[in-house]
Motif scaffolding. Structure first.
Motif, PDB file in Angstrom:
ATOM      1  N   MET A   1       0.819  -1.216   0.000  1.00 54.78           N
ATOM      2  CA  MET A   1       0.000   0.000   0.000  1.00 54.78           C
ATOM      3  C   MET A   1       0.852   1.265   0.000  1.00 54.78           C
ATOM      4  O   MET A   1       0.337   2.365   0.222  1.00 54.78           O
ATOM      5  CB  MET A   1      -0.971   0.030   1.192  1.00 54.78           C
ATOM      6  CG  MET A   1      -1.831  -1.217   1.342  1.00 54.78           C
ATOM      7  SD  MET A   1      -2.704  -1.703  -0.181  1.00 54.78           S
ATOM      8  CE  MET A   1      -3.817  -0.319  -0.420  1.00 54.78           C
TER       9      MET A   1
ATOM     10  N   GLN B   1      -1.203  -4.877   6.221  1.00 48.87           N
ATOM     11  CA  GLN B   1      -0.247  -4.788   5.122  1.00 48.87           C
ATOM     12  C   GLN B   1       0.736  -3.643   5.341  1.00 48.87           C
ATOM     13  O   GLN B   1       1.951  -3.801   5.166  1.00 48.87           O
ATOM     14  CB  GLN B   1      -0.985  -4.588   3.791  1.00 48.87           C
ATOM     15  CG  GLN B   1      -1.779  -5.780   3.306  1.00 48.87           C
ATOM     16  CD  GLN B   1      -2.530  -5.452   2.032  1.00 48.87           C
ATOM     17  OE1 GLN B   1      -3.734  -5.157   2.060  1.00 48.87           O
ATOM     18  NE2 GLN B   1      -1.840  -5.473   0.918  1.00 48.87           N
TER      19      GLN B   1
ATOM     20  N   SER C   1     -11.156  -3.427   2.837  1.00 42.74           N
ATOM     21  CA  SER C   1      -9.935  -2.617   2.965  1.00 42.74           C
ATOM     22  C   SER C   1      -9.378  -2.601   4.383  1.00 42.74           C
ATOM     23  O   SER C   1      -8.315  -2.030   4.614  1.00 42.74           O
ATOM     24  CB  SER C   1     -10.193  -1.181   2.486  1.00 42.74           C
ATOM     25  OG  SER C   1     -11.171  -0.537   3.269  1.00 42.74           O
TER      26      SER C   1
ATOM     27  N   ALA D   1      -4.659   3.899   2.546  1.00 42.17           N
ATOM     28  CA  ALA D   1      -5.483   2.864   3.162  1.00 42.17           C
ATOM     29  C   ALA D   1      -6.955   3.197   2.985  1.00 42.17           C
ATOM     30  O   ALA D   1      -7.358   4.354   3.125  1.00 42.17           O
ATOM     31  CB  ALA D   1      -5.153   2.734   4.651  1.00 42.17           C
TER      32      ALA D   1
ATOM     33  N   CYS E   1      -7.990   4.531  -2.107  1.00 42.20           N
ATOM     34  CA  CYS E   1      -7.197   3.778  -3.084  1.00 42.20           C
ATOM     35  C   CYS E   1      -7.923   3.623  -4.416  1.00 42.20           C
ATOM     36  O   CYS E   1      -7.297   3.364  -5.444  1.00 42.20           O
ATOM     37  CB  CYS E   1      -6.858   2.396  -2.537  1.00 42.20           C
ATOM     38  SG  CYS E   1      -5.914   2.414  -1.002  1.00 42.20           S
TER      39      CYS E   1
ATOM     40  N   TRP F   1     -13.598  -0.010  -3.051  1.00 38.85           N
ATOM     41  CA  TRP F   1     -13.099  -0.285  -1.703  1.00 38.85           C
ATOM     42  C   TRP F   1     -14.097   0.189  -0.662  1.00 38.85           C
ATOM     43  O   TRP F   1     -14.683   1.255  -0.789  1.00 38.85           O
ATOM     44  CB  TRP F   1     -11.755   0.423  -1.473  1.00 38.85           C
ATOM     45  CG  TRP F   1     -10.622  -0.105  -2.305  1.00 38.85           C
ATOM     46  CD1 TRP F   1     -10.081   0.483  -3.419  1.00 38.85           C
ATOM     47  CD2 TRP F   1      -9.894  -1.313  -2.101  1.00 38.85           C
ATOM     48  NE1 TRP F   1      -9.069  -0.285  -3.922  1.00 38.85           N
ATOM     49  CE2 TRP F   1      -8.922  -1.403  -3.121  1.00 38.85           C
ATOM     50  CE3 TRP F   1      -9.956  -2.332  -1.144  1.00 38.85           C
ATOM     51  CZ2 TRP F   1      -8.025  -2.450  -3.221  1.00 38.85           C
ATOM     52  CZ3 TRP F   1      -9.072  -3.384  -1.242  1.00 38.85           C
ATOM     53  CH2 TRP F   1      -8.119  -3.442  -2.268  1.00 38.85           C
TER      54      TRP F   1
ATOM     55  N   HIS G   1      -5.777  -3.519   4.881  1.00 36.14           N
ATOM     56  CA  HIS G   1      -4.705  -2.577   4.569  1.00 36.14           C
ATOM     57  C   HIS G   1      -3.860  -2.250   5.792  1.00 36.14           C
ATOM     58  O   HIS G   1      -2.651  -2.034   5.683  1.00 36.14           O
ATOM     59  CB  HIS G   1      -5.275  -1.281   3.982  1.00 36.14           C
ATOM     60  CG  HIS G   1      -5.913  -1.456   2.646  1.00 36.14           C
ATOM     61  ND1 HIS G   1      -6.674  -0.479   2.031  1.00 36.14           N
ATOM     62  CD2 HIS G   1      -5.911  -2.509   1.784  1.00 36.14           C
ATOM     63  CE1 HIS G   1      -7.105  -0.916   0.870  1.00 36.14           C
ATOM     64  NE2 HIS G   1      -6.662  -2.150   0.697  1.00 36.14           N
TER      65      HIS G   1
END
Length: 329
Positions: A280, A313, A307, A290, A294, A302, A310
């Motif tokens: 990301m 991640q 999401s 995030a 996006c 999203w 995120h």
């Protein structure tokens, strides 16, 4: 010396909160900056709104979300996310708008409406609900026009034109009609939107077919005046009496803010920001996206349930680059 945060998270919505939780669990020094109250966008959703997603799909960090029905209402979501913030004592500054972010060497300098900060990483989780898609027609600036809808009681006994065919427009049309408004739907396409909630779509179709709600398809609003609106219906202009206009034509991310940060945005109509889907991270090192931001103009791509991942991640990517962090640099 001035404190340098590991992460500053811009946006205190569900995904910003999820990022804060993940940062806290991993011992990172973080700060969430939110320009309004906790989950500001959800706070400005219609009073009676019911989510499309079930409660478990709105959960973050595996914290149970218990609602009266399978699909929770707005107020239940506000309670859920607020309790997460307060119970976990998240470091969040409310009613503090971020005005600028500049990268100097390897750090980001953040100027807000109340203070200045420095951070090694930035997570941008600002959503898209703050900037409506304008109609750009005469009369749009009249006081009877709004791009946000709250409570149907306000429109009881009034002639209301609702522009749009998405969930927000259809919900508003049905609620206002049930509270005694005379509702006219103005829909650009030839049918009610396919993404409208599956338990709501048959309702609006039936109301249109029985004549309770008037709908103009393949149409657009071309002029708004004090007591009327003019609609283009397949090339023919129709003027009808009108008291209020709900222009619920969707919203978009703050592209100017993204460009100010140096994030590359695609030149096509989707206006997709550039980021690595695995980490990301954007084309700006240390700057992450995030949540719904996006998706650029694809605001349906999203949402909370797909999401929320995120957060993990992003934090894992930050940890992989900074295995050793400290609160004071």
């Amino acid at each position: 010396m001035k404190k340098v945060y590991d992460i500053i998270i811009i946006g205190g919505g569900p995904i910003g909160i999820a990022c804060g939780l993940e940062a806290k669990k991993n011992g990172l020094d973080y700060l969430i900056l939110e320009k309004g109250p906790i989950v500001n966008s959800l706070f400005h959703y219609p009073t009676n709104m019911q989510f499309f997603s079930s409660s478990e799909k709105l959960e973050i960090d595996e914290i149970p979300f218990i609602s009266k029905e399978a699909k929770p209402k707005r107020d239940e979501a506000l309670e859920y996310y607020r309790r997460i913030v307060t119970s976990n004592k998240l470091n969040i500054h409310l009613f503090e708008k971020v005005e600028s972010v500049k990268k100097d060497s390897n750090r980001f300098n953040v100027i807000s409406s109340k203070n200045t900060y420095s951070s090694n990483q930035i997570i941008l989780a600002t959503g898209f609900y703050d900037i409506p898609n304008l109609l750009n027609i005469p009369g749009e600036d009249l006081s009877k026009v709004t791009h946000y809808y709250d409570n149907p009681h306000y429109y009881s006994g009034q002639k209301v034109a609702v522009v749009g065919a998405s969930n927000s427009a259809i919900d508003a049309a049905l609620e206002c009609w049930r509270k005694g408004a005379e509702v006219t739907l103005i829909i650009r396409g030839d049918e009610v939107g396919q993404r409208v909630k599956y338990w709501v779509r048959p309702d609006i179709i039936n109301r249109i077919e029985e004549g309770s709600i008037k709908a103009y398809f393949k149409s657009s609003l071309v002029r708004i005046e004090k007591n009327t609106v003019t609609i283009n219906v397949e090339g023919k202009h129709i003027t009808i009496d009108n008291d209020f206009v709900l222009a619920l034509t969707g919203y978009k991310p703050n592209f100017n803010f993204l460009k100010m940060l140096g994030v590359h945005i695609s030149d096509d109509e989707k206006k997709l920001p550039q980021y690595n889907p695995d980490s990301m991270e954007t084309n700006i090192e240390g700057l992450y996206l995030a949540g719904v931001i996006c998706g650029g103009m694809e605001t349906h791509k999203w949402f909370i349930e797909n999401s929320r991942i995120h957060a993990k991640q992003i934090i894992q990517d930050i940890l992989s680059k900074q295995p050793s962090t400290s609160a004071i640099k």
